[in-house]
Design a protein around this motif. Sequence first.
Motif, PDB file in Angstrom:
ATOM      1  N   ASN A  79       0.824  -1.212   0.000  1.00  0.00           N
ATOM      2  CA  ASN A  79       0.000   0.000   0.000  1.00  0.00           C
ATOM      3  C   ASN A  79       0.857   1.261   0.000  1.00  0.00           C
ATOM      4  O   ASN A  79       0.509   2.271  -0.626  1.00  0.00           O
ATOM      5  CB  ASN A  79      -0.908   0.022   1.230  1.00  0.00           C
ATOM      6  CG  ASN A  79      -2.098  -0.893   1.097  1.00  0.00           C
ATOM      7  OD1 ASN A  79      -2.394  -1.395   0.017  1.00  0.00           O
ATOM      8  ND2 ASN A  79      -2.784  -1.123   2.194  1.00  0.00           N
ATOM      9  N   TYR A  83       0.308   4.639  -2.213  1.00  0.00           N
ATOM     10  CA  TYR A  83      -0.014   5.903  -1.569  1.00  0.00           C
ATOM     11  C   TYR A  83       1.066   6.956  -1.826  1.00  0.00           C
ATOM     12  O   TYR A  83       0.769   8.155  -1.904  1.00  0.00           O
ATOM     13  CB  TYR A  83      -0.183   5.697  -0.059  1.00  0.00           C
ATOM     14  CG  TYR A  83      -1.348   4.809   0.320  1.00  0.00           C
ATOM     15  CD1 TYR A  83      -2.458   4.661  -0.510  1.00  0.00           C
ATOM     16  CD2 TYR A  83      -1.340   4.100   1.525  1.00  0.00           C
ATOM     17  CE1 TYR A  83      -3.514   3.835  -0.161  1.00  0.00           C
ATOM     18  CE2 TYR A  83      -2.397   3.272   1.888  1.00  0.00           C
ATOM     19  CZ  TYR A  83      -3.476   3.146   1.038  1.00  0.00           C
ATOM     20  OH  TYR A  83      -4.520   2.329   1.400  1.00  0.00           O
ATOM     21  N   THR A  96      -7.033   6.673   3.894  1.00  0.00           N
ATOM     22  CA  THR A  96      -6.814   5.370   3.294  1.00  0.00           C
ATOM     23  C   THR A  96      -7.806   4.372   3.892  1.00  0.00           C
ATOM     24  O   THR A  96      -8.637   4.720   4.732  1.00  0.00           O
ATOM     25  CB  THR A  96      -5.365   4.913   3.526  1.00  0.00           C
ATOM     26  OG1 THR A  96      -5.133   4.770   4.933  1.00  0.00           O
ATOM     27  CG2 THR A  96      -4.380   5.932   2.965  1.00  0.00           C
ATOM     28  N   SER A  97      -7.714   3.132   3.474  1.00  0.00           N
ATOM     29  CA  SER A  97      -8.729   2.128   3.804  1.00  0.00           C
ATOM     30  C   SER A  97      -8.879   1.898   5.310  1.00  0.00           C
ATOM     31  O   SER A  97      -7.917   1.996   6.078  1.00  0.00           O
ATOM     32  CB  SER A  97      -8.381   0.795   3.145  1.00  0.00           C
ATOM     33  OG  SER A  97      -8.326   0.913   1.752  1.00  0.00           O
ATOM     34  N   TRP A 125      -2.593   9.721   4.887  1.00  0.00           N
ATOM     35  CA  TRP A 125      -1.315   9.853   4.197  1.00  0.00           C
ATOM     36  C   TRP A 125      -1.089  11.311   3.833  1.00  0.00           C
ATOM     37  O   TRP A 125      -2.010  11.978   3.353  1.00  0.00           O
ATOM     38  CB  TRP A 125      -1.308   8.990   2.935  1.00  0.00           C
ATOM     39  CG  TRP A 125       0.070   8.701   2.412  1.00  0.00           C
ATOM     40  CD1 TRP A 125       0.759   9.453   1.524  1.00  0.00           C
ATOM     41  CD2 TRP A 125       0.905   7.598   2.748  1.00  0.00           C
ATOM     42  NE1 TRP A 125       1.981   8.888   1.272  1.00  0.00           N
ATOM     43  CE2 TRP A 125       2.102   7.745   2.012  1.00  0.00           C
ATOM     44  CE3 TRP A 125       0.763   6.501   3.601  1.00  0.00           C
ATOM     45  CZ2 TRP A 125       3.148   6.824   2.097  1.00  0.00           C
ATOM     46  CZ3 TRP A 125       1.802   5.590   3.680  1.00  0.00           C
ATOM     47  CH2 TRP A 125       2.973   5.759   2.934  1.00  0.00           C
ATOM     48  N   ASP A 151      -6.763  -0.837  -2.876  1.00  0.00           N
ATOM     49  CA  ASP A 151      -6.675   0.197  -1.842  1.00  0.00           C
ATOM     50  C   ASP A 151      -6.276   1.539  -2.457  1.00  0.00           C
ATOM     51  O   ASP A 151      -6.714   2.601  -2.000  1.00  0.00           O
ATOM     52  CB  ASP A 151      -5.665  -0.214  -0.772  1.00  0.00           C
ATOM     53  CG  ASP A 151      -6.170  -1.367   0.090  1.00  0.00           C
ATOM     54  OD1 ASP A 151      -7.392  -1.490   0.254  1.00  0.00           O
ATOM     55  OD2 ASP A 151      -5.337  -2.141   0.588  1.00  0.00           O
ATOM     56  N   ALA A 155      -8.620   4.954  -2.170  1.00  0.00           N
ATOM     57  CA  ALA A 155      -8.137   6.263  -1.729  1.00  0.00           C
ATOM     58  C   ALA A 155      -8.351   7.314  -2.816  1.00  0.00           C
ATOM     59  O   ALA A 155      -8.772   8.438  -2.537  1.00  0.00           O
ATOM     60  CB  ALA A 155      -6.662   6.178  -1.348  1.00  0.00           C
TER      61      ALA A 155
END
Length: 239
Positions: A79, A83, A96-97, A125, A151, A155
């Motif tokens: 991830n 990100y 985020t998730s 993030w 993911d 986002a």
Amino acid sequence: MTYKEREERARQTPSPPPAPPPTEPRYLRFEVRPGNIGYVLLSSFENQKIVEEFEAVYPEIAKTDALILDIRGNGGGSNNVGYSILSYLTDKPFKTSRWKTRDYRPSFRAWGRPEGWHVAPPGEWRPKGDRLYSKPVALLTGPRTFSAAEDFVVAFDFMKRGKIIGEPTGGSTGQPLFFDLPGGGSARVCTKRDTYPDGKEFVGVGVRPHVAAHRTVADLRAGRDTVLEVALAELRKAK
């Protein structure tokens, strides 16, 4: 020719140049399409080098008037890699998730207690800050978009950064547990269930695109990428 003459000639013959060192695999491809629209293929999030490659081509990306990110064949990875790339597309922290995993205690099961869950809140993030791409962006997805790539889509969608174009994602989640099978095989199962930051589900159904598009058999035979064409048309309207 005598042995001595052959030996002398061998000494005078220049050695062949050394073989070039093997090139490192590239994890992204960047092109500029007609209309000054950038196209970045992100094939995987399994290696931190993809962030380094994105950073290396970013000066060229910054010159474009719009950008397409293609993760249709991205099966995931980390991830953090995804990100890190998203952080170039906003000047604000983004969510985020949210996720949960089973909190299994065998004695509780024996006592008839209901199964518990460990629930983690959404993450956050920070933006890149010094490098911001604020122009229109489209994200291409498909049924082979899985795990950390999903993911990434979640986002992107939640931050309302641009249109998702293509087909629903695979509808899986991340953090696989690997184990061996009898006979030499192996398998993996997901150990956590991700959702949108607000709890919206995508496991089992996939993240739905804003603009549906798919390649037909005729498109494949003709070498035509219908999904990419739709994205280019959408971005030309948005510019």
